[in-house]
Design an enzyme around this catalytic site. Structure first.
Site, mmCIF file in Angstrom:
data_model
loop_
_atom_site.group_PDB
_atom_site.id
_atom_site.type_symbol
_atom_site.label_atom_id
_atom_site.label_comp_id
_atom_site.label_asym_id
_atom_site.label_seq_id
_atom_site.Cartn_x
_atom_site.Cartn_y
_atom_site.Cartn_z
ATOM 1 N N LYS A 136 0.815 -1.214 0.000
ATOM 2 C CA LYS A 136 0.000 0.000 0.000
ATOM 3 C C LYS A 136 0.845 1.260 0.000
ATOM 4 O O LYS A 136 0.439 2.290 -0.516
ATOM 5 C CB LYS A 136 -0.944 0.016 1.202
ATOM 6 C CG LYS A 136 -2.163 -0.851 0.984
ATOM 7 C CD LYS A 136 -3.231 -0.622 2.043
ATOM 8 C CE LYS A 136 -4.417 -1.539 1.776
ATOM 9 N NZ LYS A 136 -5.284 -1.689 2.941
ATOM 10 N N LYS A 219 -10.486 -11.205 -10.826
ATOM 11 C CA LYS A 219 -11.492 -11.402 -9.777
ATOM 12 C C LYS A 219 -12.597 -10.356 -9.890
ATOM 13 O O LYS A 219 -12.319 -9.214 -10.254
ATOM 14 C CB LYS A 219 -10.825 -11.229 -8.405
ATOM 15 C CG LYS A 219 -10.670 -12.520 -7.633
ATOM 16 C CD LYS A 219 -9.878 -12.302 -6.363
ATOM 17 C CE LYS A 219 -10.689 -11.700 -5.224
ATOM 18 N NZ LYS A 219 -9.957 -11.666 -3.956
ATOM 19 N N LYS A 222 -14.899 -4.313 -6.915
ATOM 20 C CA LYS A 222 -15.618 -3.047 -7.052
ATOM 21 C C LYS A 222 -14.874 -2.103 -7.986
ATOM 22 O O LYS A 222 -15.391 -1.085 -8.390
ATOM 23 C CB LYS A 222 -15.840 -2.415 -5.684
ATOM 24 C CG LYS A 222 -14.552 -1.948 -5.033
ATOM 25 C CD LYS A 222 -14.799 -1.400 -3.648
ATOM 26 C CE LYS A 222 -13.503 -1.191 -2.916
ATOM 27 N NZ LYS A 222 -12.903 0.128 -3.053
#
Ligand code: TRP
Length: 362
Positions: A136, A219, A222
């Protein structure tokens, strides 16, 4: 559903000595961050449905980790809305707030309190090796990352250890966090005396993975490229049906499960099988000699039947915020009964003085 979880990934098991749960059922605990308004089909089949099934067999604790949600950029109004609407969707999907303990993390202050204690027995280097943190911060640089993001894994460890959890059903991406949790539990027990159950990870099997309808090699998520790639549980059932009908299929005409040669059709078969309970080989037999279009029309109908009641129940709960608040407050109350006991033991063993009975102070 036990067949949806693999055997435990850790061989030496936990120390059940500190297990405080009543009865013989093992305790499971899991949570998923409220990162979108609507859950998508991949969330449901990959995680939520497993939780719903596990309620029968386990002493289950589920929660919405809203404290974790603020470790990255967030919008307060959006967070508040998402926490509610995600809670409503879990209940609509079958998380039973009477059977399981279901709550919002920030309602149980012991999570933040235990996280602090764990921060103080976690090495800086140890935390620095967490791959999710590294991933991240690689994009943004560690200067723009917060201390909260760095401490994400110790808060997660606190979530788990507060409830003397035996099993943690999570995706593969959480394995390293679970290993840290086990290490911290063992470290604390060794240094201060038996306090925590050492939990095991049950990694949810990859075959429950649902792929993007427009790009079946990725996959379902969103953040997929096309909105047609994902089915949102709260969308108009007619739109969901359309997305199924416009799903990308593969070369050839045969309806058979083959993840490499036919990823599109295989994904539709997985979804069909997951929602109806019909095994994939039975579906293959039933669709022998038929065309992709037949499968899509039938699956679109299955999808409408699945989404409609879930969506209606969610909307009902959202229309009655007082009832939703009552259910969440009840869950937080039951959670605190367990969490406060664990935290009291931790504080005492660490040498913190008892606070007496001052009002509002524990
Ligand atoms: N980190 C988990 C995820 O991103 C969410 C989470 C927070 C969690 N606390 C937890 C999962 C405790 C299991 C147990 O999916």
């Amino acid at each position: 559903m036990t067949e949806t979880i693999t055997g435990t990934t850790t061989a030496d098991g936990g120390a059940p000595a500190a297990h405080a749960a009543a009865g013989t059922k093992k305790r499971i605990l899991s949570g998923a961050k409220p990162t979108a308004d609507s859950l998508h089909l991949g969330n449901y089949i990959g995680a939520v449905r497993n939780w719903v099934d596990m309620q029968a067999e386990y002493d289950a604790v589920f929660f919405i980790p809203d404290l974790h949600a603020v470790t990255v950029d967030f919008d307060p109004a959006e967070l508040a809305h998402r926490t509610r609407v995600v809670a409503a969707q879990y209940i609509a999907a079958g998380i039973d707030p009477d059977k399981s303990i279901f709550f919002v993390q920030s309602h149980v202050p012991e999570h933040a309190q235990l996280a602090w204690a764990l921060n103080c027995i976690t090495g800086f280097g140890e935390a620095s090796r967490m791959t999710q943190f590294k991933d991240k911060t690689q994009k943004t640089g560690s200067d723009s990352a917060t201390l909260g993001l760095f401490a994400y894994p110790t808060l997660m460890a606190a979530d788990i250890l507060l409830y003397q959890t035996d099993l943690v059903p999570v995706g593969e991406d959480q394995r390293q966090h679970l290993e840290l949790t086990r290490n911290l539990a063992q470290r604390f027990n060794t240094r201060f005396g038996e306090t925590f159950t050492v939990p095991e990870a049950t990694i949810l099997k990859a075959n429950a993975k649902i792929y993007d309808l427009q790009n079946p090699n990725a996959k379902m998520s969103k953040t997929g490229e096309s909105p047609n790639g994902a089915i949102q549980l709260l969308e108009d059932p007619k739109i969901a049906a359309k997305r199924i009908k416009s799903a990308v299929t593969d070369a050839g005409t045969e309806i058979r499960f083959d993840a490499t040669e036919k990823p599109g059709v295989s994904n539709l078969l997985t979804i069909y099988s997951s929602l109806t309970g019909t095994p994939v080989p039975e579906l293959e037999a039933a669709y022998e000699g038929k065309m992709y279009g037949h499968l899509k029309v039938d699956l679109a109908e299955v999808m409408v039947d699945f989404i409609t009641p879930l969506r209606n129940r969610t909307n009902e709960l959202m229309a009655d915020p007082a009832e939703l608040d009552r259910l969440l407050a009840q869950g937080a109350g039951r959670a605190r009964e367990i969490a406060s006991g664990t935290l009291a033991g931790v504080y005492e063993r660490m040498g913190f003085l008892p606070s007496g009975n001052l009002p509002g102070v524990r």
